[in-house]
Design a protein around this motif. Sequence first.
Motif, PDB file in Angstrom:
ATOM      1  N   VAL A  16      50.123  42.946  47.139  1.00 22.19           N
ATOM      2  CA  VAL A  16      49.748  41.908  46.173  1.00 22.19           C
ATOM      3  C   VAL A  16      49.567  42.495  44.785  1.00 22.19           C
ATOM      4  CG1 VAL A  16      48.652  40.452  47.909  1.00 22.19           C
ATOM      5  CG2 VAL A  16      47.271  42.118  46.674  1.00 22.19           C
ATOM      6  N   TYR A  17      49.277  43.796  44.693  1.00 22.99           N
ATOM      7  CA  TYR A  17      49.072  44.409  43.382  1.00 22.99           C
ATOM      8  C   TYR A  17      50.365  44.579  42.597  1.00 22.99           C
ATOM      9  CZ  TYR A  17      44.278  45.312  44.791  1.00 22.99           C
ATOM     10  OH  TYR A  17      42.972  45.157  45.188  1.00 22.99           O
ATOM     11  N   ARG A  18      51.519  44.314  43.219  1.00 26.60           N
ATOM     12  CA  ARG A  18      52.798  44.402  42.517  1.00 26.60           C
ATOM     13  C   ARG A  18      53.206  43.075  41.893  1.00 26.60           C
ATOM     14  NH1 ARG A  18      56.750  46.817  46.970  1.00 26.60           N
ATOM     15  NH2 ARG A  18      58.224  46.393  45.268  1.00 26.60           N
ATOM     16  N   HIS A  19      52.436  42.020  42.145  1.00 24.92           N
ATOM     17  CA  HIS A  19      52.763  40.704  41.587  1.00 24.92           C
ATOM     18  C   HIS A  19      52.650  40.759  40.059  1.00 24.92           C
ATOM     19  CE1 HIS A  19      52.570  36.421  40.725  1.00 24.92           C
ATOM     20  NE2 HIS A  19      52.935  36.184  41.977  1.00 24.92           N
ATOM     21  N   ALA A 155      43.172  39.936  44.474  1.00 19.43           N
ATOM     22  CA  ALA A 155      43.935  40.977  43.780  1.00 19.43           C
ATOM     23  C   ALA A 155      43.893  40.774  42.274  1.00 19.43           C
ATOM     24  CB  ALA A 155      45.381  40.985  44.279  1.00 19.43           C
ATOM     25  N   MET A 156      43.951  39.514  41.825  1.00 19.82           N
ATOM     26  CA  MET A 156      43.818  39.231  40.394  1.00 19.82           C
ATOM     27  C   MET A 156      42.477  39.757  39.882  1.00 19.82           C
ATOM     28  SD  MET A 156      46.459  37.428  39.022  1.00 19.82           S
ATOM     29  CE  MET A 156      45.943  36.195  37.829  1.00 19.82           C
ATOM     30  N   ALA A 157      41.431  39.531  40.678  1.00 18.17           N
ATOM     31  CA  ALA A 157      40.107  39.997  40.293  1.00 18.17           C
ATOM     32  C   ALA A 157      40.058  41.522  40.250  1.00 18.17           C
ATOM     33  CB  ALA A 157      39.056  39.464  41.270  1.00 18.17           C
ATOM     34  N   ALA A 158      40.669  42.172  41.249  1.00 17.60           N
ATOM     35  CA  ALA A 158      40.647  43.635  41.283  1.00 17.60           C
ATOM     36  C   ALA A 158      41.425  44.225  40.113  1.00 17.60           C
ATOM     37  CB  ALA A 158      41.230  44.139  42.605  1.00 17.60           C
ATOM     38  N   SER A 159      42.582  43.633  39.774  1.00 21.53           N
ATOM     39  CA  SER A 159      43.360  44.105  38.627  1.00 21.53           C
ATOM     40  C   SER A 159      42.579  43.905  37.335  1.00 21.53           C
ATOM     41  CB  SER A 159      44.701  43.361  38.562  1.00 21.53           C
ATOM     42  OG  SER A 159      45.483  43.824  37.496  1.00 21.53           O
ATOM     43  N   TYR A 160      41.932  42.759  37.231  1.00 17.63           N
ATOM     44  CA  TYR A 160      41.081  42.461  36.075  1.00 17.63           C
ATOM     45  C   TYR A 160      39.971  43.504  35.956  1.00 17.63           C
ATOM     46  CZ  TYR A 160      37.580  39.825  33.350  1.00 17.63           C
ATOM     47  OH  TYR A 160      36.634  39.435  32.442  1.00 17.63           O
ATOM     48  N   VAL A 161      39.331  43.809  37.085  1.00 14.21           N
ATOM     49  CA  VAL A 161      38.245  44.779  37.079  1.00 14.21           C
ATOM     50  C   VAL A 161      38.762  46.166  36.699  1.00 14.21           C
ATOM     51  CG1 VAL A 161      36.567  45.981  38.541  1.00 14.21           C
ATOM     52  CG2 VAL A 161      36.798  43.500  38.695  1.00 14.21           C
ATOM     53  N   LEU A 162      39.974  46.513  37.151  1.00 11.91           N
ATOM     54  CA  LEU A 162      40.556  47.801  36.781  1.00 11.91           C
ATOM     55  C   LEU A 162      40.673  47.934  35.263  1.00 11.91           C
ATOM     56  CD1 LEU A 162      42.010  50.469  37.275  1.00 11.91           C
ATOM     57  CD2 LEU A 162      44.117  49.171  37.695  1.00 11.91           C
ATOM     58  N   GLY A 163      41.300  46.938  34.627  1.00 10.72           N
ATOM     59  CA  GLY A 163      41.410  46.959  33.173  1.00 10.72           C
ATOM     60  C   GLY A 163      40.053  46.909  32.503  1.00 10.72           C
ATOM     61  N   TYR A 164      39.173  46.103  33.077  1.00 12.33           N
ATOM     62  CA  TYR A 164      37.816  45.951  32.541  1.00 12.33           C
ATOM     63  C   TYR A 164      37.087  47.289  32.538  1.00 12.33           C
ATOM     64  CZ  TYR A 164      33.581  43.082  31.762  1.00 12.33           C
ATOM     65  OH  TYR A 164      32.463  42.489  31.235  1.00 12.33           O
ATOM     66  N   ARG A 165      37.222  48.023  33.637  1.00 15.20           N
ATOM     67  CA  ARG A 165      36.502  49.280  33.763  1.00 15.20           C
ATOM     68  C   ARG A 165      37.123  50.384  32.913  1.00 15.20           C
ATOM     69  NH1 ARG A 165      31.370  48.536  35.682  1.00 15.20           N
ATOM     70  NH2 ARG A 165      31.449  46.628  36.926  1.00 15.20           N
ATOM     71  N   ALA A 371      34.597  42.554  42.226  1.00 11.87           N
ATOM     72  CA  ALA A 371      35.886  42.046  42.707  1.00 11.87           C
ATOM     73  C   ALA A 371      35.698  40.905  43.696  1.00 11.87           C
ATOM     74  CB  ALA A 371      36.690  43.182  43.346  1.00 11.87           C
ATOM     75  N   VAL A 372      34.756  41.072  44.615  1.00 16.18           N
ATOM     76  CA  VAL A 372      34.514  40.047  45.623  1.00 16.18           C
ATOM     77  C   VAL A 372      33.926  38.791  44.988  1.00 16.18           C
ATOM     78  CG1 VAL A 372      33.138  39.474  47.666  1.00 16.18           C
ATOM     79  CG2 VAL A 372      34.237  41.714  47.491  1.00 16.18           C
ATOM     80  N   PHE A 373      32.975  38.971  44.064  1.00 17.35           N
ATOM     81  CA  PHE A 373      32.293  37.814  43.493  1.00 17.35           C
ATOM     82  C   PHE A 373      33.203  37.007  42.578  1.00 17.35           C
ATOM     83  CE2 PHE A 373      28.484  35.930  41.223  1.00 17.35           C
ATOM     84  CZ  PHE A 373      28.041  35.236  42.331  1.00 17.35           C
ATOM     85  N   ILE A 374      34.076  37.681  41.838  1.00 20.20           N
ATOM     86  CA  ILE A 374      35.034  36.952  41.006  1.00 20.20           C
ATOM     87  C   ILE A 374      35.942  36.091  41.883  1.00 20.20           C
ATOM     88  CG2 ILE A 374      37.070  37.222  39.522  1.00 20.20           C
ATOM     89  CD1 ILE A 374      35.714  39.579  38.207  1.00 20.20           C
ATOM     90  N   ALA A 375      36.393  36.659  42.997  1.00 18.67           N
ATOM     91  CA  ALA A 375      37.227  35.884  43.919  1.00 18.67           C
ATOM     92  C   ALA A 375      36.451  34.685  44.469  1.00 18.67           C
ATOM     93  CB  ALA A 375      37.715  36.775  45.064  1.00 18.67           C
ATOM     94  N   TYR A 376      35.158  34.886  44.760  1.00 17.81           N
ATOM     95  CA  TYR A 376      34.335  33.794  45.276  1.00 17.81           C
ATOM     96  C   TYR A 376      34.162  32.690  44.234  1.00 17.81           C
ATOM     97  CZ  TYR A 376      30.198  31.230  46.777  1.00 17.81           C
ATOM     98  OH  TYR A 376      29.315  30.227  47.114  1.00 17.81           O
ATOM     99  N   LEU A 377      33.808  33.067  43.010  1.00 16.87           N
ATOM    100  CA  LEU A 377      33.634  32.070  41.960  1.00 16.87           C
ATOM    101  C   LEU A 377      34.931  31.312  41.696  1.00 16.87           C
ATOM    102  CD1 LEU A 377      31.375  33.889  39.330  1.00 16.87           C
ATOM    103  CD2 LEU A 377      30.701  32.411  41.229  1.00 16.87           C
ATOM    104  N   SER A 378      36.059  32.018  41.747  1.00 17.31           N
ATOM    105  CA  SER A 378      37.348  31.375  41.516  1.00 17.31           C
ATOM    106  C   SER A 378      37.627  30.323  42.582  1.00 17.31           C
ATOM    107  CB  SER A 378      38.466  32.421  41.505  1.00 17.31           C
ATOM    108  OG  SER A 378      38.258  33.375  40.481  1.00 17.31           O
ATOM    109  N   SER A 379      37.186  30.592  43.810  1.00 17.38           N
ATOM    110  CA  SER A 379      37.432  29.653  44.901  1.00 17.38           C
ATOM    111  C   SER A 379      36.638  28.363  44.742  1.00 17.38           C
ATOM    112  CB  SER A 379      37.087  30.308  46.248  1.00 17.38           C
ATOM    113  OG  SER A 379      35.681  30.431  46.416  1.00 17.38           O
ATOM    114  N   LEU A 380      35.634  28.366  43.881  1.00 18.21           N
ATOM    115  CA  LEU A 380      34.790  27.182  43.696  1.00 18.21           C
ATOM    116  C   LEU A 380      35.327  26.222  42.638  1.00 18.21           C
ATOM    117  CD1 LEU A 380      31.253  28.878  43.621  1.00 18.21           C
ATOM    118  CD2 LEU A 380      32.382  27.809  45.592  1.00 18.21           C
ATOM    119  N   THR A 381      36.309  26.652  41.836  1.00 19.60           N
ATOM    120  CA  THR A 381      36.713  25.853  40.682  1.00 19.60           C
ATOM    121  C   THR A 381      37.814  24.855  41.006  1.00 19.60           C
ATOM    122  OG1 THR A 381      38.359  27.477  39.954  1.00 19.60           O
ATOM    123  CG2 THR A 381      36.120  27.723  39.108  1.00 19.60           C
ATOM    124  N   ASN A 382      37.834  23.793  40.215  1.00 19.02           N
ATOM    125  CA  ASN A 382      38.918  22.815  40.194  1.00 19.02           C
ATOM    126  C   ASN A 382      39.741  23.122  38.943  1.00 19.02           C
ATOM    127  OD1 ASN A 382      40.507  20.525  39.648  1.00 19.02           O
ATOM    128  ND2 ASN A 382      38.993  19.122  40.521  1.00 19.02           N
TER     129      ASN A 382
END
Length: 456
Positions: A16-19, A155-165, A371-382
């Motif tokens: 998924v990290y190659r997307h 994976a989007m969250a993990a990539s975001y966190v990579l750049g963030y860090r 990474a986990v929490f960003i994915a969780y918050l994303s799952s809550l949105t419309n």
Amino acid sequence: MIEKRKTDSWGAAFRVYRHPRVMGMLFLGFAAGLPLLLVGGTFTAWLRDLGISLAAIGFLSWVGMAHSLKILWAPVVDRIPLPFLTRLMGRRRSWMFFGQLLLCLSLAGMAFTDPRTHLALVALWAVAAGFASATQDIAIDAYRIEAAAKELQGAMAASYVLGYRVALLAAGAGALHLAASFNWSVAYGGMAVLMGVGILTTLMIEEPDVFVDEETLRLEKEVAAFRNGEGRSRLHTFRLWFVGAIIGPFADFWQRFRMTGFLILLFIGLFRISDIFMGVMANPFYLDLGFTKTQIGNVAAAFGLAMTLTGAAVGGVLVVRFGIMRMLIATTVLAPLTNLTFSWLALLGPELYGLVVAIMADNISAGMAVAVFIAYLSSLTNTAYTATQYALFSSIMTLPGQFLAGFTGILVEQTSWFLFFISSALIGLPAVLLAILVARYANPDTLQQPGHQKTV
């Protein structure tokens, strides 16, 4: 009930990290992460280096509360177009670009203002930088959620966190080394230049397409018709826009989650409270303990980045492998436990190996949690209300911790560093119970969802 594993193949999980969209989040994560320490940890190190009291540093940490209050203007970012820019760049990219330009100006203002004679002006520039950073975050969060399907969000969250860090390394270790070798003005001026990474990325990416369900689409058409002035007064137009932009996102959330929404919001508010509570005093703690700015930059920032990236990458993979809720519980338990390593370090003294151990434990745990929490918050949105809803969640996530963090300097001065870190662990225990309750009663995968997430 906790969801079952999402895939049985580790190879598929890592691919998924190659997307392309996942890879693109790396640079947007860098743009989002760069200003955080410059109005946070690096800012407090600057102040402590000047001899400012711990109590004053604690209260000045409220400069960063723009991130916690961004829900107040998230509906504007979500719905109001920027003159010329929105037509040229699209809804999300235009607001990203605006925030990035304001950040460059604010950081340059901090760089060219002498805090020894104009501390209040430096604080005002920091407030402007915090506002610009929060505005950029609103747009980037909305883009991230709208640009990829739910199964890619970990994976989007993990990539975001990579750049963030990586950005945190630049704003932490990089700024500290520049300050040690030259001065703080050079450090902040260099950070203003690095914001060009975000500007270039925003100019290169494409605006995401968003699909909405029938009910949301009907409401949006009705509001759009009135906004176009079809026989209605301006007051009526504003009232209907307010309903669509302000009331709609909150009504949608409560309609989908009902009474369990209270449980979700309470959990969001307490999930990272222990980390945020102790984070304000981290750099002053290292300096008071006897570590040099160079040691702090090398271990707490550089080595800490490597550990956080490890945790973030592992967290992204484990979300794909085991699902969000299992990992959410695990990271909630780890947060207060790893805070205790700093109490041990306070007793140990300025031993480099102790700093390494504490940073390793805390940052691996934090990387996984983010990474986990960003994915969780994303799952809550419309996706019809992405920016506003995600801003609501992220504001609730940081506001309690940042408010309490303003009093941490007083707590340290009245007790000790050892007891301060014990208290930071204890304050995170309620989140453990809430994580279990959320997994049982408020799992977003088992509750009504909007069902219109964009797939790419």
